[in-house]
Write a protein that holds these residues in place. Sequence first.
Motif, PDB file in Angstrom:
ATOM      1  N   GLN A 114       0.836  -1.204   0.000  1.00  0.00           N
ATOM      2  CA  GLN A 114       0.000   0.000   0.000  1.00  0.00           C
ATOM      3  C   GLN A 114       0.869   1.251   0.000  1.00  0.00           C
ATOM      4  O   GLN A 114       0.579   2.213  -0.709  1.00  0.00           O
ATOM      5  CB  GLN A 114      -0.919   0.024   1.221  1.00  0.00           C
ATOM      6  CG  GLN A 114      -2.127  -0.857   1.093  1.00  0.00           C
ATOM      7  CD  GLN A 114      -3.014  -0.746   2.324  1.00  0.00           C
ATOM      8  OE1 GLN A 114      -2.556  -0.899   3.452  1.00  0.00           O
ATOM      9  NE2 GLN A 114      -4.288  -0.481   2.102  1.00  0.00           N
ATOM     10  N   SER A 115       1.937   1.235   0.777  1.00  0.00           N
ATOM     11  CA  SER A 115       2.807   2.417   0.825  1.00  0.00           C
ATOM     12  C   SER A 115       3.502   2.643  -0.517  1.00  0.00           C
ATOM     13  O   SER A 115       3.702   3.794  -0.912  1.00  0.00           O
ATOM     14  CB  SER A 115       3.827   2.301   1.958  1.00  0.00           C
ATOM     15  OG  SER A 115       4.770   1.296   1.704  1.00  0.00           O
ATOM     16  N   ILE A 116       3.851   1.577  -1.224  1.00  0.00           N
ATOM     17  CA  ILE A 116       4.438   1.732  -2.558  1.00  0.00           C
ATOM     18  C   ILE A 116       3.418   2.399  -3.485  1.00  0.00           C
ATOM     19  O   ILE A 116       3.742   3.337  -4.215  1.00  0.00           O
ATOM     20  CB  ILE A 116       4.882   0.369  -3.152  1.00  0.00           C
ATOM     21  CG1 ILE A 116       6.086  -0.176  -2.395  1.00  0.00           C
ATOM     22  CG2 ILE A 116       5.211   0.504  -4.637  1.00  0.00           C
ATOM     23  CD1 ILE A 116       6.504  -1.565  -2.841  1.00  0.00           C
ATOM     24  N   ALA A 117       2.172   1.932  -3.458  1.00  0.00           N
ATOM     25  CA  ALA A 117       1.123   2.502  -4.313  1.00  0.00           C
ATOM     26  C   ALA A 117       0.852   3.960  -3.939  1.00  0.00           C
ATOM     27  O   ALA A 117       0.723   4.821  -4.824  1.00  0.00           O
ATOM     28  CB  ALA A 117      -0.155   1.679  -4.204  1.00  0.00           C
ATOM     29  N   GLN A 118       0.787   4.256  -2.653  1.00  0.00           N
ATOM     30  CA  GLN A 118       0.536   5.633  -2.208  1.00  0.00           C
ATOM     31  C   GLN A 118       1.670   6.558  -2.617  1.00  0.00           C
ATOM     32  O   GLN A 118       1.429   7.685  -3.063  1.00  0.00           O
ATOM     33  CB  GLN A 118       0.353   5.671  -0.686  1.00  0.00           C
ATOM     34  CG  GLN A 118      -0.951   5.061  -0.237  1.00  0.00           C
ATOM     35  CD  GLN A 118      -1.012   4.850   1.271  1.00  0.00           C
ATOM     36  OE1 GLN A 118      -0.022   5.001   1.984  1.00  0.00           O
ATOM     37  NE2 GLN A 118      -2.187   4.469   1.760  1.00  0.00           N
ATOM     38  N   THR A 119       2.910   6.099  -2.492  1.00  0.00           N
ATOM     39  CA  THR A 119       4.062   6.898  -2.897  1.00  0.00           C
ATOM     40  C   THR A 119       4.006   7.215  -4.387  1.00  0.00           C
ATOM     41  O   THR A 119       4.389   8.301  -4.812  1.00  0.00           O
ATOM     42  CB  THR A 119       5.376   6.164  -2.550  1.00  0.00           C
ATOM     43  OG1 THR A 119       5.406   5.928  -1.144  1.00  0.00           O
ATOM     44  CG2 THR A 119       6.592   6.965  -2.974  1.00  0.00           C
ATOM     45  N   ALA A 120       3.496   6.274  -5.172  1.00  0.00           N
ATOM     46  CA  ALA A 120       3.368   6.482  -6.613  1.00  0.00           C
ATOM     47  C   ALA A 120       2.105   7.270  -6.964  1.00  0.00           C
ATOM     48  O   ALA A 120       1.839   7.532  -8.140  1.00  0.00           O
ATOM     49  CB  ALA A 120       3.357   5.136  -7.335  1.00  0.00           C
ATOM     50  N   GLY A 121       1.302   7.626  -5.961  1.00  0.00           N
ATOM     51  CA  GLY A 121       0.092   8.407  -6.205  1.00  0.00           C
ATOM     52  C   GLY A 121      -1.055   7.601  -6.797  1.00  0.00           C
ATOM     53  O   GLY A 121      -1.942   8.154  -7.438  1.00  0.00           O
ATOM     54  N   GLN A 122      -1.052   6.298  -6.555  1.00  0.00           N
ATOM     55  CA  GLN A 122      -2.091   5.424  -7.115  1.00  0.00           C
ATOM     56  C   GLN A 122      -3.013   4.903  -6.019  1.00  0.00           C
ATOM     57  O   GLN A 122      -2.548   4.519  -4.941  1.00  0.00           O
ATOM     58  CB  GLN A 122      -1.458   4.236  -7.843  1.00  0.00           C
ATOM     59  CG  GLN A 122      -0.613   4.635  -9.027  1.00  0.00           C
ATOM     60  CD  GLN A 122      -1.412   5.432 -10.029  1.00  0.00           C
ATOM     61  OE1 GLN A 122      -2.403   4.964 -10.559  1.00  0.00           O
ATOM     62  NE2 GLN A 122      -0.977   6.655 -10.293  1.00  0.00           N
ATOM     63  N   SER A 123      -4.313   4.845  -6.305  1.00  0.00           N
ATOM     64  CA  SER A 123      -5.252   4.308  -5.328  1.00  0.00           C
ATOM     65  C   SER A 123      -5.617   2.851  -5.635  1.00  0.00           C
ATOM     66  O   SER A 123      -6.070   2.135  -4.754  1.00  0.00           O
ATOM     67  CB  SER A 123      -6.517   5.165  -5.272  1.00  0.00           C
ATOM     68  OG  SER A 123      -7.118   5.225  -6.540  1.00  0.00           O
ATOM     69  N   VAL A 124      -5.407   2.410  -6.880  1.00  0.00           N
ATOM     70  CA  VAL A 124      -5.726   1.038  -7.278  1.00  0.00           C
ATOM     71  C   VAL A 124      -4.597   0.509  -8.155  1.00  0.00           C
ATOM     72  O   VAL A 124      -4.183   1.168  -9.111  1.00  0.00           O
ATOM     73  CB  VAL A 124      -7.049   0.981  -8.090  1.00  0.00           C
ATOM     74  CG1 VAL A 124      -7.363  -0.445  -8.515  1.00  0.00           C
ATOM     75  CG2 VAL A 124      -8.198   1.564  -7.302  1.00  0.00           C
TER      76      VAL A 124
END
Length: 189
Positions: A114-124
Amino acid sequence: MKTIVLLSLLLCAAAAAPAEEKLKAPELEEKMKNQEKPVPKDSVPVPINAQMLEQEAAPEVAFSFCPNGWFSHDRLCFLFVHTSMNWFQAEEHCNSLGGNLASVTSSRQYGFLQSIAQTAGQSVVWLGGFNLQGQWMWIDREGFYYTNWYSLSSASSNPCITLRSTTGWCNAQCTTSYRFICAKNPFKC
């Protein structure tokens, strides 16, 4: 031929072995003075600072076995791919990099992804989970023991799993395009 296979296995095992911490004699002597004598934890109360002493004594990791751009976590390497693809294309792309779409085996690992996705600005983003004949499984053959469903739609029309960066995972149509996370084991030969 047997010799080559044996040498390959030995080289792989040697590469996977952790490096030893090397200390010079004066450093080692000083370190030994500052440490308490080891005592079984269940026989006496443990001092409050005992955990701090263990952390100070642990050697620092000088390098990662993961390729440049990959994140290391729980003996695996993870890569966030910024190109949107459908689930099948995403899995093929991860295969071309020597891995698979990421599977999730614990809440700690899910939080990391989740933190990788959040860092990349992605929700899905795509994960490597899918449904085959009514059974949920991971593409990398990990056991599907940990679950973190936020919502579960019909598995027959939505057989592929997506990670939600703020909640649990969901299932979606595999033909939808999302960015994704690849995972690989750097110690596989």
